[in-house]
Scaffold this motif. Structure first.
Motif, mmCIF file in Angstrom:
data_model
loop_
_atom_site.group_PDB
_atom_site.id
_atom_site.type_symbol
_atom_site.label_atom_id
_atom_site.label_comp_id
_atom_site.label_asym_id
_atom_site.label_seq_id
_atom_site.Cartn_x
_atom_site.Cartn_y
_atom_site.Cartn_z
ATOM 1 N N ASN A 62 71.885 -19.602 5.365
ATOM 2 C CA ASN A 62 70.354 -18.947 5.520
ATOM 3 C C ASN A 62 69.764 -18.537 4.144
ATOM 4 O O ASN A 62 68.970 -17.268 4.088
ATOM 5 C CB ASN A 62 70.366 -17.596 6.520
ATOM 6 C CG ASN A 62 70.734 -18.145 7.883
ATOM 7 O OD1 ASN A 62 69.987 -18.960 8.436
ATOM 8 N ND2 ASN A 62 71.580 -17.303 8.484
ATOM 9 N N LEU A 63 70.048 -19.284 3.045
ATOM 10 C CA LEU A 63 69.560 -19.051 1.910
ATOM 11 C C LEU A 63 68.268 -19.757 1.449
ATOM 12 O O LEU A 63 67.708 -19.439 0.498
ATOM 13 C CB LEU A 63 70.626 -19.446 0.621
ATOM 14 C CG LEU A 63 71.820 -18.716 0.604
ATOM 15 C CD1 LEU A 63 72.954 -19.144 -0.200
ATOM 16 C CD2 LEU A 63 71.694 -17.247 0.284
ATOM 17 N N ILE A 64 67.955 -20.611 2.398
ATOM 18 C CA ILE A 64 66.684 -21.379 2.356
ATOM 19 C C ILE A 64 66.017 -21.314 3.756
ATOM 20 O O ILE A 64 66.675 -21.330 4.784
ATOM 21 C CB ILE A 64 66.952 -22.776 2.139
ATOM 22 C CG1 ILE A 64 67.337 -23.016 0.655
ATOM 23 C CG2 ILE A 64 65.481 -23.597 2.146
ATOM 24 C CD1 ILE A 64 67.477 -24.576 0.333
ATOM 25 N N ASP A 65 64.575 -20.982 3.858
ATOM 26 C CA ASP A 65 64.069 -21.027 4.988
ATOM 27 C C ASP A 65 63.695 -22.168 5.513
ATOM 28 O O ASP A 65 62.860 -23.043 4.750
ATOM 29 C CB ASP A 65 62.771 -19.966 4.730
ATOM 30 C CG ASP A 65 62.028 -19.741 5.973
ATOM 31 O OD1 ASP A 65 62.488 -20.074 7.319
ATOM 32 O OD2 ASP A 65 60.908 -19.352 5.876
ATOM 33 N N ALA A 66 63.865 -22.724 6.593
ATOM 34 C CA ALA A 66 63.595 -24.095 7.165
ATOM 35 C C ALA A 66 62.390 -24.099 7.376
ATOM 36 O O ALA A 66 61.883 -25.293 7.561
ATOM 37 C CB ALA A 66 64.633 -24.368 8.392
ATOM 38 N N GLY A 67 61.513 -23.003 7.433
ATOM 39 C CA GLY A 67 59.862 -23.256 7.718
ATOM 40 C C GLY A 67 59.481 -23.740 6.689
ATOM 41 O O GLY A 67 58.255 -24.335 6.608
ATOM 42 N N HIS A 68 59.789 -23.892 5.357
ATOM 43 C CA HIS A 68 59.337 -24.401 4.244
ATOM 44 C C HIS A 68 59.428 -26.176 4.120
ATOM 45 O O HIS A 68 59.084 -26.736 3.334
ATOM 46 C CB HIS A 68 59.792 -23.909 2.943
ATOM 47 C CG HIS A 68 59.460 -22.691 2.812
ATOM 48 N ND1 HIS A 68 58.252 -22.213 2.480
ATOM 49 C CD2 HIS A 68 60.320 -21.463 2.575
ATOM 50 C CE1 HIS A 68 58.357 -20.934 2.477
ATOM 51 N NE2 HIS A 68 59.507 -20.444 2.471
ATOM 52 N N LEU A 69 60.451 -26.586 5.117
ATOM 53 C CA LEU A 69 60.598 -28.051 5.213
ATOM 54 C C LEU A 69 59.824 -28.654 6.326
ATOM 55 O O LEU A 69 59.886 -28.256 7.503
ATOM 56 C CB LEU A 69 61.923 -28.313 5.541
ATOM 57 C CG LEU A 69 63.195 -27.589 4.555
ATOM 58 C CD1 LEU A 69 64.429 -27.689 4.829
ATOM 59 C CD2 LEU A 69 62.870 -28.146 3.097
ATOM 60 N N SER A 70 59.279 -29.756 6.141
ATOM 61 C CA SER A 70 58.615 -30.286 7.159
ATOM 62 C C SER A 70 58.416 -31.894 6.770
ATOM 63 O O SER A 70 58.341 -32.142 5.682
ATOM 64 C CB SER A 70 57.265 -29.873 7.367
ATOM 65 O OG SER A 70 56.210 -29.970 6.320
ATOM 66 N N VAL A 71 58.366 -32.782 7.988
ATOM 67 C CA VAL A 71 57.916 -33.941 7.743
ATOM 68 C C VAL A 71 56.573 -34.451 7.739
ATOM 69 O O VAL A 71 56.057 -33.994 8.979
ATOM 70 C CB VAL A 71 58.754 -35.116 8.838
ATOM 71 C CG1 VAL A 71 58.633 -36.444 8.668
ATOM 72 C CG2 VAL A 71 60.397 -34.476 8.717
#
Length: 116
Positions: A62-71
């Motif tokens: 949980n050190l990176i917010d997955a909301g910033h990743l997208s295809v």
């Protein structure tokens, strides 16, 4: 100001890594595209695997917010732009990042490619 300093430091580190991997030499890139020299391809595949593993670990912690990743969606402009970039890559022996590194080394052909 700190973001700019961090961007400069990361950009320099990435440029040094590209140069050490011989990605700033057009003959290496063209050799890879002709499937004759696999050194650069191995470096690229290792980098993709390592960064994917690092991303997975950072997401798990949980050190990176997955909301910033997208295809991103694919449309005609992406395909045409990719084809133009690929053609320039194959003809010139540089991609946008590697030509900056080669220009930094003083290569005149990279300066011409960068101007283009």
């Amino acid at each position: 100001m700190m973001k700019i300093i961090l961007a400069i430091i990361l950009g320099l580190a990435f440029g040094i890594a590209l140069d050490q991997a011989k990605a700033s030499y057009p003959q290496k890139i063209i050799g890879m595209l002709h499937l004759k020299d696999f050194h650069l391809m191995k470096v690229i595949l290792f980098s993709i695997g390592f960064s994917s593993l690092l991303l997975f670990i950072l997401l798990s912690l949980n050190l990176i917010d997955a909301g910033h990743l997208s295809v991103k969606t694919t449309y005609a402009g992406v395909i045409i732009g990719g084809a133009i970039l690929g053609a320039g890559f194959a003809i010139g022996g540089y991609c946008p990042g590697t030509c900056v590194v080669a220009a930094g080394r003083g290569r005149k052909d990279a300066l011409a490619f960068l101007a283009g």
